[in-house]
Design a protein around this motif. Structure first.
Motif, PDB file in Angstrom:
ATOM      1  N   GLY A   1      35.908  44.958  36.799  1.00  0.00           N
ATOM      2  CA  GLY A   1      36.300  45.816  37.901  1.00  0.00           C
ATOM      3  C   GLY A   1      36.251  47.307  37.595  1.00  0.00           C
ATOM      4  O   GLY A   1      36.990  48.085  38.174  1.00  0.00           O
ATOM      5  N   CYS A   2      35.362  47.702  36.683  1.00  0.00           N
ATOM      6  CA  CYS A   2      35.319  49.115  36.292  1.00  0.00           C
ATOM      7  C   CYS A   2      34.597  49.978  37.312  1.00  0.00           C
ATOM      8  O   CYS A   2      34.680  51.195  37.254  1.00  0.00           O
ATOM      9  CB  CYS A   2      34.650  49.261  34.933  1.00  0.00           C
ATOM     10  SG  CYS A   2      32.935  48.749  34.935  1.00  0.00           S
TER      11      CYS A   2
ATOM     12  N   ILE B   1      27.800  48.934  47.075  1.00  0.00           N
ATOM     13  CA  ILE B   1      28.563  47.888  46.399  1.00  0.00           C
ATOM     14  C   ILE B   1      30.043  48.120  46.634  1.00  0.00           C
ATOM     15  O   ILE B   1      30.534  49.239  46.537  1.00  0.00           O
ATOM     16  CB  ILE B   1      28.287  47.902  44.881  1.00  0.00           C
ATOM     17  CG1 ILE B   1      26.782  47.782  44.632  1.00  0.00           C
ATOM     18  CG2 ILE B   1      29.031  46.757  44.191  1.00  0.00           C
ATOM     19  CD1 ILE B   1      26.423  47.937  43.182  1.00  0.00           C
ATOM     20  N   ARG B   2      30.741  47.061  46.950  1.00  0.00           N
ATOM     21  CA  ARG B   2      32.180  47.153  47.113  1.00  0.00           C
ATOM     22  C   ARG B   2      32.797  46.133  46.163  1.00  0.00           C
ATOM     23  O   ARG B   2      32.482  44.938  46.218  1.00  0.00           O
ATOM     24  CB  ARG B   2      32.502  46.843  48.576  1.00  0.00           C
ATOM     25  CG  ARG B   2      33.877  47.101  49.082  1.00  0.00           C
ATOM     26  CD  ARG B   2      34.441  48.433  48.787  1.00  0.00           C
ATOM     27  NE  ARG B   2      34.132  49.524  49.688  1.00  0.00           N
ATOM     28  CZ  ARG B   2      34.844  49.851  50.761  1.00  0.00           C
ATOM     29  NH1 ARG B   2      35.885  49.133  51.083  1.00  0.00           N
ATOM     30  NH2 ARG B   2      34.515  50.878  51.492  1.00  0.00           N
ATOM     31  N   VAL B   3      33.696  46.607  45.286  1.00  0.00           N
ATOM     32  CA  VAL B   3      34.311  45.691  44.322  1.00  0.00           C
ATOM     33  C   VAL B   3      35.690  45.290  44.836  1.00  0.00           C
ATOM     34  O   VAL B   3      36.508  46.151  45.170  1.00  0.00           O
ATOM     35  CB  VAL B   3      34.444  46.364  42.936  1.00  0.00           C
ATOM     36  CG1 VAL B   3      34.998  45.370  41.936  1.00  0.00           C
ATOM     37  CG2 VAL B   3      33.100  46.877  42.478  1.00  0.00           C
TER      38      VAL B   3
ATOM     39  N   TYR C   1      37.611  40.082  39.494  1.00  0.00           N
ATOM     40  CA  TYR C   1      36.941  41.148  40.240  1.00  0.00           C
ATOM     41  C   TYR C   1      35.617  40.668  40.783  1.00  0.00           C
ATOM     42  O   TYR C   1      34.827  40.047  40.073  1.00  0.00           O
ATOM     43  CB  TYR C   1      36.751  42.384  39.340  1.00  0.00           C
ATOM     44  CG  TYR C   1      38.087  42.931  38.936  1.00  0.00           C
ATOM     45  CD1 TYR C   1      38.741  42.414  37.812  1.00  0.00           C
ATOM     46  CD2 TYR C   1      38.732  43.896  39.701  1.00  0.00           C
ATOM     47  CE1 TYR C   1      40.002  42.871  37.471  1.00  0.00           C
ATOM     48  CE2 TYR C   1      39.976  44.352  39.355  1.00  0.00           C
ATOM     49  CZ  TYR C   1      40.619  43.840  38.248  1.00  0.00           C
ATOM     50  OH  TYR C   1      41.861  44.287  37.925  1.00  0.00           O
ATOM     51  N   MET C   2      35.385  40.962  42.054  1.00  0.00           N
ATOM     52  CA  MET C   2      34.204  40.439  42.722  1.00  0.00           C
ATOM     53  C   MET C   2      33.447  41.573  43.394  1.00  0.00           C
ATOM     54  O   MET C   2      33.871  42.064  44.438  1.00  0.00           O
ATOM     55  CB  MET C   2      34.641  39.409  43.769  1.00  0.00           C
ATOM     56  CG  MET C   2      33.526  38.585  44.296  1.00  0.00           C
ATOM     57  SD  MET C   2      34.068  36.961  44.854  1.00  0.00           S
ATOM     58  CE  MET C   2      35.032  37.397  46.262  1.00  0.00           C
ATOM     59  N   PRO C   3      32.366  42.023  42.815  1.00  0.00           N
ATOM     60  CA  PRO C   3      31.545  43.032  43.490  1.00  0.00           C
ATOM     61  C   PRO C   3      30.695  42.361  44.558  1.00  0.00           C
ATOM     62  O   PRO C   3      30.161  41.271  44.337  1.00  0.00           O
ATOM     63  CB  PRO C   3      30.665  43.593  42.373  1.00  0.00           C
ATOM     64  CG  PRO C   3      31.098  42.931  41.121  1.00  0.00           C
ATOM     65  CD  PRO C   3      31.861  41.715  41.487  1.00  0.00           C
TER      66      PRO C   3
END
Lengths: 240, 339, 414
Positions: B120-121, B143-145, B174-176
């Motif tokens: 999730g960086c 991209i949306r994380v 964390y899911m981009p």
């Protein structure tokens, strides 16, 4: 269709009020024009800027530089070959006392606490393999594979780890990072990062006012026992 | 035969030339005032058009008549690319290298994302912004994380705006999410002018010079992958990526859609997309699914992959999976084992 | 042919003449139109950022008004069906005003869609590459323009025949009238299918959307017609019998009842199941956390709709004053329900669960008001021309005495 002339309207001359009203139409338009001219440059648009991110924060480079082969260490200000010292000095480490040199090394490798699990006692420029065999520092992945079998298989497939360069090796160079290009072999746990800034899109509203927590409270099946589990599992915050 | 008369007082338009009836000096003045006032108001109404920026003022007939991407022959494409070069120079003061890169034969791209490795960086988000000349103000990010709690893949429980001192957090994964280049894309279905379509290598592309900006595709996408330029994008000149391609990262104008295109200006020449290169943990995997030896094929064949919103039937080309290992498993002690 | 152009020219000049009420009305409409043009010019310069729309809520007030007005246009058919199928007499002379309203409404729809486009200069792309039949938007383009042409033909033919004092030939308008009945249903169904075919928007992905659209259209449209017919009666000498208004009232009562039933049906499905499918409905009716901007709107709309229905279904509706109140309430209630209650909530939360609320900007509202005024202006001009023609005062062989035409007395007599 209604018959023509079904309903007749009586003509009446335009009243005084109507004449004055009619005269006002022109000036009214002029007032409108003036109003529009005055406000036509006054458009205020909202800002939604992206926070600036430094190039080094997103540079596509390996996280760390692996040890060279043959390996060296910084001792008393000089970069020395390992065997320069270790050929002279006998290795007396019994696995208990603290190191006199190499104090920058922190061991946090799970149950793998003994240096000689990986390092060859008699030749510090080699690494240990099973059955008394050895390998070089450039072939460190083979050594890691001795214990980390499934991860090694994944790494061989390209499923674990990172490949930089070209996805199509025929079109350009491919660089599959080795274990030590991401993991510090003495403390291999991956570090935490400070996340880069979150989204700041147009008219987004307050980012803290999301309703996801409410949904989680209502619809996440694990939520019902989450607090109990948390209390039992903590050993401390620093796992790495 | 005379019919009843409607006499009118004052009128806003042309009322015939002077004749003996009904046109007095007063009524003539009224009518003139009306016409003048009306014209002034009309001019005032149009006056904001004076603020159209310099670079938008030239009307280029050839650009207006530019054909759809699929219909352009090589010469027309060259002319279009030349126009884009000039336009980019005019707006951003840099000379771009822009070409039209066709898909490679025998290639179908697939993206795989290891949810056990994503921390999730958000480096992928910002690398993408840099690579693809996205607007910095208003912000556009492909991209949306999402920071997801354990126990669910229900996207609604995800937090888009997490802001911790350090990631990853042990109670979350964390899911981009970016464009999945679906094999059954709802966005392509709904576009009325075919400004968006899927190419042979699986990438859903947009012809930015064809899009009419109706935003139907944005309404149709189940993954919120598409972005619209609500105004002229702002890109600092020193941040322009000059390696461009017609269908991917050339700077867009206001009023058109854009989205992730798997960095086709890189990937169609064999390189990795920018998001993958920036990812520090190697959570992102990309390649040709038609090649049995590629990393993505290995993942699809050996890992438990799934897709988001499979029930919608979009057949995404973006697969998520968890590894056997959970990086935070160590924080949960093994019952009965010595610590 | 020359006669036809002369007719058009006379209509054009006639639209600048009327009494003081006419001038006040037209001035106000023109002023608002100019404000709308001004706001739209700002939008052309800066882009759609002058509106309140975002990537999360990418359709707003423009499409909301478009949806409502397609319904109004379709509802003209509610006059045609009683007259041409059921041979209703009192509505017979009023059908044309319903169709003229439909023309004005369709023009407004086309304007709303145009101002919503990011690149209106590229609309010719629609003619060059048309994704028919796969994209429902292309179906909408076809049916809306077709409906416009259909009604323009019917009204134009009938009015021009009255102007020429000819009996209109049945084969030139009767088939078109019947096609228009089916076509009116289709325009609103296609518009509903625009929304209900999207799997990524569960709030819309429901079979009840199309029936809801039609029911609400057939309630709001005739309500608008009741009001405009009374304005017509007040402003001109055209006869509008009260019986006609009450025939429309019974149509509205049925349609509004069905609409309310469908709303209730949707509420049950969304809220009883308590699944993720109902989150947009939850946002609309109860809010999500701190986000509850639409809640007062939908409850007001429901209150208005229920109140209107109570008036319509009871003997209260026979009083014209209360009927008018009910019509106004119904128009506002259905406008809110279709616009804010249908278009906007489907975007909240976004497909990724993010809640970003939508508030229209002043610029956006001015453009909408400008388009509404343009539609009303067009309708007023239609009425201004049609009434004298139908009453036999404006025909090819007579002079319609306004101060404009008096000066050309010698030219016009045949």
């Amino acid at each position: 269709m209604p018959n023509p002339g079904q309903h007749q309207r009586h003509p009446h001359p335009p009243s005084k009020a109507a004449q004055i009203g009619g005269a006002l139409i022109g000036p009214a338009f002029l007032v409108l024009a003036l109003g529009m001219f005055m406000t036509s440059r006054a458009t205020v648009l909202p800002n939604a800027p992206t926070p600036v991110v430094q190039p080094e924060q997103i540079a596509p480079v390996p996280r760390r530089t692996p040890m060279s082969d043959p390996p060296t260490a910084l001792i008393a200000g000089f970069e020395q070959r390992c065997n320069d010292c270790h050929r002279i000095f006998e290795s007396t480490w019994d696995g208990e006392r603290t190191l006199e040199q190499h104090q920058d090394i922190v061991i946090n490798h799970g149950i793998n606490e003994n240096c000689f699990n990986c390092h060859v006692r008699d030749d510090r420029e080699l690494l240990v393999l099973q059955g008394g065999k050895t390998t070089t520092f450039s072939d460190v992945t083979t050594m890691c594979a001795q214990c980390h079998g499934p991860i090694h298989r994944d790494w061989r497939r390209g499923v674990h780890g990172k490949t930089l360069g070209y996805w199509n090796a025929e079109l350009g160079p491919q660089h599959k990072l080795t274990c030590t290009e991401c993991h510090d072999p003495h403390s291999p746990g991956y570090p935490h990062y400070e996340p880069l800034p979150g989204p700041n899109t147009l008219r987004m509203g307050d980012p803290g006012a999301g309703h996801h927590a409410e949904v989680e409270a209502r619809r996440n099946p694990l939520r019902r026992w989450a607090d109990d589990a948390k209390h039992n599992s903590h050993e401390g915050d620093d796992h790495r | 035969m005379k019919l009843p008369v409607h006499k009118s007082s004052g009128c806003g338009g042309s009322c015939g030339s002077a004749s003996n009836h009904g046109v007095t000096r007063r009524s003539f003045l009224r009518r003139t005032a009306g016409v003048v006032g009306g014209s002034a108001a009309f001019a005032a109404a149009l006056s904001p058009l004076m603020d159209i920026p310099e670079e938008d003022r030239q009307f280029d007939v050839k650009k207006f008549l530019q054909k759809h991407y699929k219909e352009m022959n090589a010469d027309e494409m060259e002319a279009a690319l030349a126009r884009v070069r000039e336009d980019v120079e005019l707006r951003y003061d840099v000379r771009p290298e822009i070409r039209d890169i066709k898909p490679m034969d025998g290639v179908e791209f697939v993206y795989a994302l290891n949810l056990s490795r994503c921390i999730g960086c958000r480096k992928c988000v910002h690398a993408c912004v840099d690579e693809n000349n996205q607007s910095r103000d208003p912000e556009i990010q492909y991209i949306r994380v999402l920071e997801m709690p354990r126990g669910t893949t229900d996207i609604e429980q995800g937090d888009h705006h997490y802001d911790r001192p350090k990631v990853p957090d042990e109670d979350h994964y964390y899911m981009p999410i970016q464009c999945h280049q679906c094999a059954n894309p709802p966005c392509v279905k709904v576009c009325p002018v075919e400004a968006t379509w899927q190419e042979d290598d699986g990438i859903t592309v947009i012809d930015y010079d064809w899009c009419i900006g109706c935003r139907y595709c944005e309404a149709a996408c189940p993954y919120w992958a598409r972005r619209f330029n609500f105004t002229t994008p702002t890109i600092p000149s020193d941040k322009i990526n000059t390696e461009m391609s017609y269908l991917s990262n050339r700077p867009r104008h206001k009023g058109v859609m854009e989205k992730c295109h798997f960095c086709l200006h890189r990937t169609r020449e064999g390189r990795m997309p920018a998001c993958l290169e920036a990812c520090p943990t190697g959570a992102r995997k990309f390649g040709n699914v038609l090649d049995p030896d590629s990393e993505v094929t290995q993942i699809l064949r050996t890992k438990r992959v799934f897709v988001l919103k499979a029930d919608v039937g979009t057949l995404p080309r973006f697969f998520y999976y968890f590894d056997e290992r959970d990086p935070f498993a160590q924080s949960v002690p093994i019952p009965g084992a010595p610590s | 042919m020359k006669e036809y152009f002369r007719f058009l020219w006379r209509c054009f000049r006639l639209s600048f003449h009327g009494d003081w009420r006419y001038y006040t009305w037209m001035f106000l409409l023109t002023a608002v139109i100019l404000l709308g043009v001004n706001a739209y010019c700002k939008q052309l310069v800066y882009g759609l950022i002058t509106t309140g729309m975002t990537d999360q809520v990418s359709w707003g007030l423009y499409i909301a008004n478009f949806t409502f007005l397609v319904g109004v246009a379709a509802a003209a058919v509610m006059l045609v069906i009683p007259v041409y199928i059921y041979k209703n007499d009192e509505l017979h002379d009023l059908v044309i005003f319903g169709e003229l309203l439909a023309v004005s409404a369709i023009i407004m729809c086309l304007m709303f869609v145009t101002v919503d486009l990011g690149r209106p200069d590229r609309f010719i792309h629609l003619m060059m590459r048309f994704n028919f039949p796969i994209s429902i938007l292309t179906w909408d383009v076809i049916v809306l323009n077709g409906y416009l042409l259909l009604n323009l033909h019917i009204c134009g033919y009938l009015v021009y025949c009255a102007y020429r004092k000819r009996k209109p030939s049945r084969k030139f308008y009767i088939p078109f009238v019947f096609i228009a009945i089916a076509w009116a249903i289709s325009i609103h169904t296609v518009t509903a299918f625009l929304y209900s075919g999207l799997g990524g928007r569960p709030f819309w992905n429901s079979a009840v959307i199309a029936p809801r659209f039609l029911a609400s259209a057939f309630a709001a449209g005739p309500a608008l017609i009741i009001l405009t017919l009374q304005v017509l009666r007040w402003a001109t000498s055209y006869p509008v019998p009260n019986k006609a208004l009450h025939t429309l009232r019974s149509i509205i009562a049925v349609a509004a009842s069905i609409n309310l039933f469908l709303v209730g049906s949707e509420l049950f499905t969304e809220f009883y199941t308590q699944s993720a499918h109902g989150v947009s409905a939850h946002y609309l009716w109860f809010g999500l956390g701190e986000h509850n901007a639409l809640v007062p709107w939908i409850w007001s709309a429901t209150f208005l709709n229920v109140g209107a229905l109570l008036i319509l279904l009871t003997p209260l509706g026979r009083k014209l004053m209360l009927l008018n109140v009910a019509c106004v309430a119904l128009i506002i209630g259905i406008w809110i329900e279709k616009g804010m209650g249908l278009i906007v909530p489907a975007f909240i939360p976004s497909p990724l669960g993010e809640v970003v609320e939508y508030t229209p900007t002043l610029n956006e509202i001015l453009v909408c008001l400008g388009i509404w005024s343009a539609g009303l202006l067009i309708y007023t001009i239609f009425v201004r021309v049609t009434v004298p023609v139908l009453q036999g005062e404006l025909t090819y062989d007579t002079i319609y005495h306004t101060s404009a035409e008096q000066g050309h007395e010698t030219d016009e007599t045949t």
